[in-house]
Design an enzyme around this catalytic site. Structure first.
Site, PDB file in Angstrom:
ATOM      1  N   ASP A 182       0.832  -1.193   0.000  1.00  0.00           N
ATOM      2  CA  ASP A 182       0.000   0.000   0.000  1.00  0.00           C
ATOM      3  C   ASP A 182       0.873   1.252   0.000  1.00  0.00           C
ATOM      4  OD1 ASP A 182      -2.403   1.761   0.703  1.00  0.00           O
ATOM      5  OD2 ASP A 182      -3.289  -0.239   0.799  1.00  0.00           O
ATOM      6  N   HIS A 231      -3.936   6.085   3.094  1.00  0.00           N
ATOM      7  CA  HIS A 231      -4.624   4.867   2.654  1.00  0.00           C
ATOM      8  C   HIS A 231      -4.040   3.615   3.311  1.00  0.00           C
ATOM      9  CE1 HIS A 231      -5.874   1.708  -0.276  1.00  0.00           C
ATOM     10  NE2 HIS A 231      -6.914   2.496  -0.500  1.00  0.00           N
ATOM     11  N   ASN A 245      -7.829  -1.900  23.887  1.00  0.00           N
ATOM     12  CA  ASN A 245      -6.855  -1.030  24.553  1.00  0.00           C
ATOM     13  C   ASN A 245      -7.446   0.316  24.952  1.00  0.00           C
ATOM     14  OD1 ASN A 245      -7.133   0.055  21.980  1.00  0.00           O
ATOM     15  ND2 ASN A 245      -4.950   0.488  21.709  1.00  0.00           N
ATOM     16  N   SER A 406     -11.211  -1.113  -1.242  1.00  0.00           N
ATOM     17  CA  SER A 406      -9.952  -1.087  -0.490  1.00  0.00           C
ATOM     18  C   SER A 406     -10.178  -1.351   0.988  1.00  0.00           C
ATOM     19  CB  SER A 406      -9.265   0.274  -0.652  1.00  0.00           C
ATOM     20  OG  SER A 406      -8.636   0.396  -1.898  1.00  0.00           O
TER      21      SER A 406
END
Length: 730
Positions: A182, A231, A245, A406
């Site tokens: 990516d 991205h 968390n 994506s």
């Protein structure tokens, strides 16, 4: 716990003198109906001192009038308690549970008796975006493409769509690494002195800048950050954001990690050379899953925008994908956002999981590729994930909302990572197929396409379903040995793979003593054999070499082969029905016997305990545990038979003739044929789908005909072949 008994038991006691006292205590508890828990002991020991050797059994009586003492007397166990609604709970030695249940279930006074099943707390991460909604500031875009400065109440409902909570009860990933190709990642070690997203701290194992040097927008070779585009940071968070968390978002991957390979520049542009290089690097680094949320244009869209050269497969990139698949890697790619039923790459290479985008109800979104261009889907609208700390003039963002295939692809990649963690011995093709076959149906009507009068809008369905992670994990206990794809072999030794079948190499361009006449794929899908007319064997992938007849003088030429799924060996068959076995048992042959027509092929039974031979007139010869279900040996055929395929049960088979005529026997269903169609070239082989509810027919020009649930993954019918197709496998 020898000696621990219920009243009336004939079990051996360690301390026989305590038996009368035990009987009185238990009978008193049964008669009085109090919620007592008398513990039966033997030699001072209790059930708690030997955990795991006992089962909890619950019994419900049909009514309060039934005497519990008469029902439960004489049963072995260690404790008994009375529970509401005429129920009694006891601890029974595991070795005696079956007999206890059998006795209780036969008793007319018993409503039911069963073993208590384990339960446990369901995982529910405490990340704010998962718990309720993301507190601002969160950046993003609305459905009209308008930037939202503070997206406010967005959440991670998509994780429920794909079954993440149930999946987390099975596995959380155990540190499996997913390679992400990516734009880089905003995390520790990825960019010197740059922003680090708090939800990716410790989750990025390595970050490599592949595109530096040939693209100014890729930055310094030593830096693999994501300072502009964001991205890659977003995709990485979907896969492996730190979960539970109290911070930001939860990821499907929970305990997965990421290897980032920066192949896109700050504008999201890249090239197939860098993608191919990153694939090789990821495989060599030992990554079992690769995610590529990138694509070229589909040819339909490229033509529309006047860039016809910006589409189609690339041989360098395809060879890298084949390298990954051959090394047991699950390859996942975004299907593309052109909105066409038209392939994009790398998603459409054989063996790659091509991921479409849906809404949270499972409806394929209008911007997503669809139809045969995708084989699985996941939510791709309103996906909130980690960001690179950039924003507008007044606000920077740790989290961002994006739409697209994506965002769908990394969910599938994360699911594959969970499957590797849960069942590390599964092969890449097995994981790929399990993800496909356990996917839920897509639903609804997306309203894509034009209305036609009163007709509803077109639905963008896909060749697959919506990711169902827990179903895929549960299916790992029964991994497939047949795959959603097919191979063709040419007489020159060329191999062509389609679907999830993996190209492992071939003999195209190499000199052969005799032409290739057959092929067979190994049971795990990671290898295959080619056999030549002289019985020469060529093995690829994990298909082992156990010998050949290439150095023998044969009475008749070899016409086919079959794998022995029990041993990994193979049989070769000659046109006179002679059998040659290699690391496979000899079960008989027709060699030396009179047959009306020459043998043209063979097939093995699912367990390898037998095989069938088929002659050109459709005569069938059975050996071992291969059963006879019928033949066309006494029927006048329009064209000769050229091959056969058995059903997955082994209780039936199909025969195929050169005109594509199909003859089905046993439990083999008829799904169609080309027997009434004028073909350009004759049919030479057939293959069946894993479930046996469909089949493919293959012609000598590589043309393909699919019937039943057999999907079309591609053909060679429009390609000028250097040599004819002579065989195929599934």
């Amino acid at each position: 716990m020898a000696g621990a008994v219920f009243p009336g038991s004939s079990g051996n006691l360690l301390c026989p003198v305590v038996r009368p006292r035990i009987r009185r205590v238990v009978q008193a508890a049964l008669a009085g109906g109090a919620l007592a828990i008398p513990v039966l002991t033997a030699g001072g020991a209790t059930a708690q001192s030997e955990p795991g050797t006992y089962e909890t059994v619950v019994v419900q009586l049909k009514s309060a009038a039934v005497r519990a003492s008469s029902v439960l007397a004489g049963l072995p166990g260690t404790s008994l308690k009375v529970a509401p609604h005429d129920r009694y709970v006891m601890r029974v030695p595991a070795s005696e549970v079956s007999s206890v249940l059998s006795r209780l279930q036969r008793d007319r006074g018993v409503g039911y008796a069963s073993i208590a099943r384990p339960v446990h707390a369901t995982a529910s991460p405490n990340d704010p975006c998962y718990m309720t909604f993301c507190p601002p500031p969160v950046g993003g875009y609305d459905n009209n493409g308008n930037f939202i400065t503070e997206a406010g109440p967005v959440n991670q409902a998509y994780l429920n769509t794909i079954g993440a909570p149930a999946a987390w009860d099975i596995t959380k990933g155990n540190g499996v690494v997913v390679a992400v190709l990516d734009s880089g990642v905003a995390a520790s070690g990825s960019r010197a002195g740059g922003y680090e997203n708090p939800d990716l701290a410790g989750k990025i194992r390595s970050a490599v800048n592949v595109c530096a040097g040939d693209d100014p927008g890729c930055g310094n070779p030593s830096q693999a950050g994501d300072p502009v585009l964001g991205h890659g940071t977003h995709v990485s968070g979907i896969i492996a954001a730190d979960t539970d968390n109290h911070t930001g978002v939860a990821s499907l991957g929970w305990n997965l990690n990421v290897d980032m390979f920066k192949v896109l520049d700050d504008q999201g542009q890249g090239n197939t050379v860098d993608v191919a290089t990153a694939i090789y690097d990821a495989v060599d680094a030992g990554d079992r899953v690769i995610n590529m949320s990138l694509a070229n244009y589909s040819c339909a869209f490229a033509d529309q925008i006047g860039q016809p050269g910006a589409c189609g497969p690339d041989p360098d990139e395809q060879r890298a994908v084949e390298y990954a698949l051959a090394h047991n890697v699950v390859v996942v790619a975004a299907a593309g956002n052109d909105g066409y039923d038209s392939p994009t790459y790398p998603a459409s290479y054989p063996g790659v999981l091509s991921v479409a985008a849906t809404d949270n109800n499972g409806t394929v979104l209008c911007f997503s590729q669809w139809g045969s261009s995708a084989n699985i889907a996941a939510p791709g609208m309103g996906i909130v994930s980690t960001w690179n700390g950039t924003g507008n003039a007044t606000t920077n963002y740790d989290y961002f909302v994006l739409d697209g295939t994506s965002m769908a692809a990394p969910q599938v990649a994360a699911a594959a990572g969970l499957m590797v963690a849960h069942a590390p011995n599964l092969t890449g093709p097995q994981i790929t197929q399990l993800l496909e076959q356990t996917a839920s149906p897509t639903g609804g009507n997306g309203g894509c396409g034009p209305n036609s009068g009163s007709q509803p809008p077109a639905t963008h369905s896909i060749y697959g379903g919506v990711l169902n992670v827990p179903a895929a994990l549960q299916a790992e206990s029964n991994p497939p040995t047949r795959f959603n794809g097919y191979d063709m072999a040419g007489s020159n030794g060329a191999v062509y793979a389609f679907g999830t079948s993996i190209f492992e190499g071939d003999k195209a361009g190499s000199p052969l003593n005799k032409p290739v006449v057959g092929m067979a794929r190994s049971a795990d899908g990671l290898g295959y054999w080619l056999v030549a007319r002289d019985g020469g064997i060529f093995n690829f992938g994990d298909a082992g070499y156990f010998g050949s007849t290439g150095n023998r003088v044969l009475n008749k030429p070899i016409v086919g082969m079959a794998e022995d799924p029990a041993t990994g060996g193979y049989w070769l068959v000659a046109s006179d029905g002679g059998i040659f076995n290699f690391n496979a048992p000899y079960l008989g042959s027709m060699g030396g016997s009179h047959i009306n027509q020459p043998v043209v092929g063979m097939a093995s039974t699912p367990d390898g305990g037998g095989y069938w031979l088929v002659a050109a007139d459709g005569g069938i010869f059975t050996f071992g545990n291969a059963s006879y279900h019928g033949s066309t040996g006494n029927i006048r055929l329009n064209k000769p038979v050229v091959g056969m395929s058995p059903t997955s049960s082994g209780q039936g088979y199909w025969l195929v003739a050169t005109d594509g005529g199909i003859f089905n026997f046993g439990d083999a269903g008829f799904y169609g044929s080309t027997g009434n169609i004028v073909l350009n070239r004759p049919v030479v082989a057939m293959a069946t789908t894993p479930g046996g509810h469909g089949y493919w027919l293959f012609a000598t020009d590589g043309g393909l005909f699919n019937f039943g649930d057999a999907r079309f993954y591609g053909s060679l019918g429009a390609v000028a072949l250097p040599a004819p197709v002579v065989s195929a496998s599934d």
